[in-house]
Design an enzyme around this catalytic site. Structure first.
Site, PDB file in Angstrom:
ATOM      1  N   GLN A  65      37.982  38.662  36.916  1.00 62.38           N
ATOM      2  CA  GLN A  65      38.806  39.791  37.334  1.00 62.38           C
ATOM      3  C   GLN A  65      40.162  39.317  37.847  1.00 62.38           C
ATOM      4  O   GLN A  65      40.245  38.357  38.605  1.00 62.38           O
ATOM      5  CB  GLN A  65      38.072  40.553  38.440  1.00 62.38           C
ATOM      6  CG  GLN A  65      38.556  41.971  38.628  1.00 62.38           C
ATOM      7  CD  GLN A  65      37.572  42.814  39.443  1.00 62.38           C
ATOM      8  OE1 GLN A  65      36.402  42.475  39.552  1.00 62.38           O
ATOM      9  NE2 GLN A  65      38.042  43.897  40.005  1.00 62.38           N
ATOM     10  N   SER A  89      33.862  33.537  38.479  1.00 64.80           N
ATOM     11  CA  SER A  89      33.319  34.811  38.980  1.00 64.80           C
ATOM     12  C   SER A  89      32.715  35.603  37.820  1.00 64.80           C
ATOM     13  O   SER A  89      31.743  35.178  37.218  1.00 64.80           O
ATOM     14  CB  SER A  89      34.399  35.594  39.725  1.00 64.80           C
ATOM     15  OG  SER A  89      33.842  36.693  40.406  1.00 64.80           O
ATOM     16  N   LEU A  90      33.311  36.740  37.442  1.00 64.06           N
ATOM     17  CA  LEU A  90      32.778  37.517  36.315  1.00 64.06           C
ATOM     18  C   LEU A  90      32.651  36.658  35.049  1.00 64.06           C
ATOM     19  O   LEU A  90      31.732  36.843  34.247  1.00 64.06           O
ATOM     20  CB  LEU A  90      33.685  38.722  36.021  1.00 64.06           C
ATOM     21  CG  LEU A  90      33.250  39.426  34.732  1.00 64.06           C
ATOM     22  CD1 LEU A  90      32.135  40.388  34.977  1.00 64.06           C
ATOM     23  CD2 LEU A  90      34.399  40.045  33.997  1.00 64.06           C
ATOM     24  N   ARG A 148      26.856  45.399  37.873  1.00 62.71           N
ATOM     25  CA  ARG A 148      27.637  44.600  38.828  1.00 62.71           C
ATOM     26  C   ARG A 148      28.949  45.309  39.175  1.00 62.71           C
ATOM     27  O   ARG A 148      29.335  45.413  40.338  1.00 62.71           O
ATOM     28  CB  ARG A 148      27.919  43.226  38.210  1.00 62.71           C
ATOM     29  CG  ARG A 148      28.689  42.247  39.105  1.00 62.71           C
ATOM     30  CD  ARG A 148      28.985  40.989  38.287  1.00 62.71           C
ATOM     31  NE  ARG A 148      29.437  39.847  39.074  1.00 62.71           N
ATOM     32  CZ  ARG A 148      30.718  39.531  39.273  1.00 62.71           C
ATOM     33  NH1 ARG A 148      31.663  40.306  38.780  1.00 62.71           N
ATOM     34  NH2 ARG A 148      31.042  38.454  39.973  1.00 62.71           N
ATOM     35  N   HIS A 152      32.243  38.152  47.073  1.00 62.84           N
ATOM     36  CA  HIS A 152      31.842  36.762  47.321  1.00 62.84           C
ATOM     37  C   HIS A 152      31.758  36.451  48.820  1.00 62.84           C
ATOM     38  O   HIS A 152      32.240  35.421  49.283  1.00 62.84           O
ATOM     39  CB  HIS A 152      32.784  35.785  46.596  1.00 62.84           C
ATOM     40  CG  HIS A 152      32.755  35.949  45.112  1.00 62.84           C
ATOM     41  ND1 HIS A 152      31.646  35.608  44.355  1.00 62.84           N
ATOM     42  CD2 HIS A 152      33.668  36.446  44.235  1.00 62.84           C
ATOM     43  CE1 HIS A 152      31.903  35.878  43.084  1.00 62.84           C
ATOM     44  NE2 HIS A 152      33.102  36.399  42.993  1.00 62.84           N
ATOM     45  N   GLN A 212      25.508  34.718  43.322  1.00 60.94           N
ATOM     46  CA  GLN A 212      26.945  34.693  43.055  1.00 60.94           C
ATOM     47  C   GLN A 212      27.721  35.785  43.786  1.00 60.94           C
ATOM     48  O   GLN A 212      28.848  35.582  44.215  1.00 60.94           O
ATOM     49  CB  GLN A 212      27.180  34.791  41.540  1.00 60.94           C
ATOM     50  CG  GLN A 212      28.546  34.315  41.109  1.00 60.94           C
ATOM     51  CD  GLN A 212      29.152  35.208  40.054  1.00 60.94           C
ATOM     52  OE1 GLN A 212      29.251  36.421  40.211  1.00 60.94           O
ATOM     53  NE2 GLN A 212      29.567  34.621  38.964  1.00 60.94           N
TER      54      GLN A 212
END
Length: 290
Positions: A10, A88-89, A113, A188, A237
């Site tokens: 992202q 991340s993603l 998510r 996160h 995560q």
């Protein structure tokens, strides 16, 4: 020569991404399949309004779909890969590239998510550029409610937590630049625990198989091909830190000599060039790059 593929997350989305891919029949089918799963058109969002595309709910599925098409085009052209990782993603795209799950399984996970993360509220995230790392680590240790969310490089991090704790840290740690991110929640960080618990229900049901190539996970930058381990890491995560600085340093240790950033933007390529100057770095963002 060993190659790694890395996948952005992202923040790397751009208006118009994926539009040229419709020239291939595989991509056309993929966009149709995605619309069936999501209930809205990825292509429409990617070619629409920048603010709309920047909403977590839409950004995450759009990135996953576009990156998965680029992965399949690379494979169709006979490109080999020795290791994968994502920011991340982007870890979902990495797991798809390693054939841990199929496209639909990945998109269903990303859809859930994105819904849970877009519902998260009451947190704050700030990116810090050029700072004293020991001063930062001391401040994080002494201020409750703030964590290191993205350790992107030696001189670029994102902190996450309650607005009060984040503001307190920013006032204590000198940095060249501090930029508040346009997100609703403290991604996160432990503030995502409720969302992570809800997400785990779907994740537990999802079918994972052992990876075809090793994957470096965000919460643990050591290579693994075990379906069980990779799923366990993914479940941590949402609340765990993205250890990207360590992931980059692990690449030369894994004898990687070439890295392709697969997806829109050039952020990861830029970080890699500074952190691992001995590695050859390239980008695959569109059909033109093939």
């Amino acid at each position: 020569m060993k190659t790694a593929w890395v996948f952005p997350g992202q923040g790397s989305q751009t208006v118009g991404m994926g539009a040229d891919l419709t020239a291939t029949p595989m991509a056309k089918d993929r966009f149709i399949e995605a619309e069936t799963i999501l209930g809205w058109s990825v292509l429409d969002k990617c070619q629409g309004d920048e603010t709309e595309l920047g909403k977590t709910l839409y950004t995450q599925p759009c990135l996953y779909v576009v990156e998965s098409i680029l992965i399949d085009l690379l494979k169709d052209k006979g490109q080999r890969v020795d290791l994968v990782t994502g920011h991340s993603l982007g870890e979902y795209s990495a797991l798809y590239a390693a054939e841990v799950f199929d496209f639909a399984t990945g998109l269903n996970l990303v859809k859930r998510r994105s819904e849970l993360m877009s519902e998260a509220a009451g947190g704050k995230m700030v990116a810090l550029m050029k700072f004293d790392r020991s001063q930062l680590e001391e401040a994080i240790a002494s201020i409750p409610g703030v964590v290191l969310a993205n350790d992107n490089s030696e001189q670029q991090v994102v902190i996450s937590g309650t607005p009060e704790a984040v503001d307190q840290l920013c006032s204590q740690v000198k940095s060249k630049r501090a930029i508040a991110l346009k997100v609703s929640g403290a991604f996160h960080s432990p503030l995502m625990a409720e969302a992570a618990t809800k997400f785990k229900q779907l994740l537990d049901e999802a079918k994972f198989t052992d990876a075809k190539v090793p994957v470096l996970s965000n919460v643990d930058p050591t290579p693994s091909t075990s379906a069980t381990i990779l799923k366990e890491r993914l479940s941590k995560q949402m609340t765990g830190s993205v250890r990207w600085r360590e992931i980059m340093l692990a690449l030369p240790q894994q004898e990687i000599t070439q890295v392709l950033e697969v997806g829109p933007g050039k952020v990861l390529a830029g970080l890699l060039k500074r952190a691992c100057s001995e590695i050859e770095v390239g980008n695959i963002r569109s059909l033109e790059d093939f």
